[in-house]
Design an enzyme around this catalytic site. Structure first.
Site, PDB file in Angstrom:
ATOM      1  N   HIS A 280      22.833 -25.786  46.322  1.00  0.00           N
ATOM      2  CA  HIS A 280      22.630 -26.562  45.589  1.00  0.00           C
ATOM      3  C   HIS A 280      21.293 -25.819  44.288  1.00  0.00           C
ATOM      4  CE1 HIS A 280      20.567 -30.525  43.663  1.00  0.00           C
ATOM      5  NE2 HIS A 280      19.654 -30.105  43.485  1.00  0.00           N
ATOM      6  N   GLU A 281      20.257 -25.391  44.234  1.00  0.00           N
ATOM      7  CA  GLU A 281      19.716 -24.502  43.951  1.00  0.00           C
ATOM      8  C   GLU A 281      20.553 -23.331  43.089  1.00  0.00           C
ATOM      9  OE1 GLU A 281      17.112 -25.259  43.572  1.00  0.00           O
ATOM     10  OE2 GLU A 281      16.913 -26.963  45.272  1.00  0.00           O
ATOM     11  N   HIS A 284      21.808 -25.057  40.444  1.00  0.00           N
ATOM     12  CA  HIS A 284      20.736 -24.476  39.268  1.00  0.00           C
ATOM     13  C   HIS A 284      21.101 -23.153  38.728  1.00  0.00           C
ATOM     14  CE1 HIS A 284      18.902 -28.578  40.021  1.00  0.00           C
ATOM     15  NE2 HIS A 284      19.113 -28.676  41.138  1.00  0.00           N
TER      16      HIS A 284
END
Ligand SMILES: [Zn+2]
Length: 419
Positions: A280-281, A284
């Site tokens: 998920h990071e 980004h």
């Protein structure tokens, strides 16, 4: 109506309207969460216990209620600084003592920061040692809290005073385009801070150890390789020293990027779930959210400095906000502080836009993580994190629109299931 009275009226109107709006939102949130307290939402009935659901409701309500008190107090302090003459009095007494000049300007900024910080202290103390404590999140002793405070003050003075002095000097000495210079300095300073934060500042507060768990390390390294991502190192931070809340983040630039896991996160998630959170990071990064955020910050600060450059020469700007400018000397620190105090009053009403953008980014990062790892793992990891942070599963939809930088669990899991 003179311009200064128009400004006073606009400032007071926005302040009252903003307050009314915030109170309305908070009471909506409290009522909504309380109303859904007795049943776990249908989609979580298998995964979340009633006890956890009720703890989240209790925590959310207590925090939101306390937020109301802070709100009222904050508005009173803001009025005290501006229309009631607090900043004016501080400015005049410092001028009487130090004379007009850079030293007095700097003393005004420092005095303002000290007083504001002192006034907020009881709230921070209550938040940490009463609210967080009551829900089992606080791991800090009063001693550690005091040491943290002392360190932050020294650090704030060591970093803040030179940059404030430089900007104040530019305001006085760099001509009518000072704001362009000041903006450049401010941006350079922010980039430098991003660069030195992970290696010099963060270690003053926490210990960072290289990640040792071989199975997680192997998985994480493989994931990063798959995503075409290079980082200088994987670190574990002793977040449990202060709080039971769990997290993971990236810091640094270019090849110096590092991944930091809170020890609390590693203790709670399975290796697959850690992978999913990291993915998920990485999402980004892949979607350039960080870069976009920095670019946005650059553009907004340029607009802010340009506006300040113009306002600082308007007498009505000072009189309208309750301050008498020095007609024969510099008012740069006054202008700077007034600007910082007044701007949020006017910009509150665009916060739903910012929150919307942030939630859009979260959905994009989730979608990336689902592509790269297991959607199942991301779902269970998120649920664990929501539960561990006692984040409510049933927030008020309007409150979400204004304040939530992350979409509520229901929306995130529904999107993942659909993907
Ligand atoms: Zn995110």
């Amino acid at each position: 109506m003179p311009a200064s009275e128009t400004l006073t009226l606009a400032f007071a109107t926005f302040l009252v309207a903003g307050l009314a709006m915030k109170f309305w939102l908070a009471t909506r949130q409290i009522r909504h969460v309380a109303g859904h307290r007795d049943a776990v939402p249908a989609m979580f009935q298998q995964t979340v216990s009633l006890a956890a659901h009720q703890k989240a409701a209790g925590y959310t309500i207590v925090k939101t209620r306390f937020g109301l008190l802070e709100l009222a107090f904050g508005a009173a302090v803001l009025l005290g600084w501006t229309l009631l003459g607090g900043l004016d009095a501080l400015n005049l007494s410092l001028r009487g003592w130090l004379g007009a000049g850079l030293i007095q300007q700097l003393a005004l900024v420092a005095g303002f920061a000290l007083i504001s910080g002192a006034v907020e202290l009881p709230f921070t103390l209550y938040q940490t040692f009463v609210i967080e404590e009551r829900f089992g999140f606080n791991k800090m002793s009063l001693k550690l809290w005091t040491i943290d405070l002392a360190k932050s003050m020294v650090l704030g003075a060591a970093i803040g005073l030179p940059i404030a002095a430089l900007i104040l000097w530019l305001m006085g000495a760099a001509g009518s385009f000072w704001w362009l210079w000041a903006w450049g300095v401010w941006m350079g300073f922010n980039l430098l801070l991003l660069l030195v934060y992970p290696t010099f500042i963060a270690p003053l507060f926490n210990k960072f150890k290289p990640l040792e768990d071989e199975s997680i390390k192997a998985r994480v390294t493989a994931l990063m390789k798959r995503c075409g991502f290079a980082a200088k190192g994987l670190f574990v931070m002793d977040g449990s020293k202060r709080s039971a809340h769990a997290n993971a983040y990236f810091t640094g630039f270019g090849a110096a990027k590092r991944v930091v896991f809170y020890d609390t996160l590693l203790a709670k998630l399975s290796p697959g779930e850690v992978d999913a959170v990291l993915a998920h990071e990485l999402g980004h990064f892949k979607h350039k959210h960080i870069l976009k955020r920095i670019a946005g910050l650059f553009a907004l600060s340029l607009a802010g400095f340009a506006l300040l450059g113009w306002l600082s020469h308007q007498a009505w700007f000072y009189f309208g906000l309750g301050v008498r400018p020095n007609l024969n000397g510099p008012n740069d620190a006054l202008a700077l502080l007034l600007f910082l105090l007044a701007v949020p009053v006017f910009t509150f009403f665009i916060s739903p836009l910012m929150a919307l953008l942030s939630r859009k980014h979260e959905f994009e990062a989730d979608a990336y993580a689902v592509q790269q790892t297991s959607g199942q793992d991301l779902s269970t990891a998120l649920l664990k994190l929501y539960e561990d942070n006692a984040a409510t599963l049933t927030p008020d939809p309007v409150y979400v629109k204004f304040y939530y930088s992350h979409p509520p669990a229901t929306e995130r899991l529904a999107r993942m299931a659909a993907a």
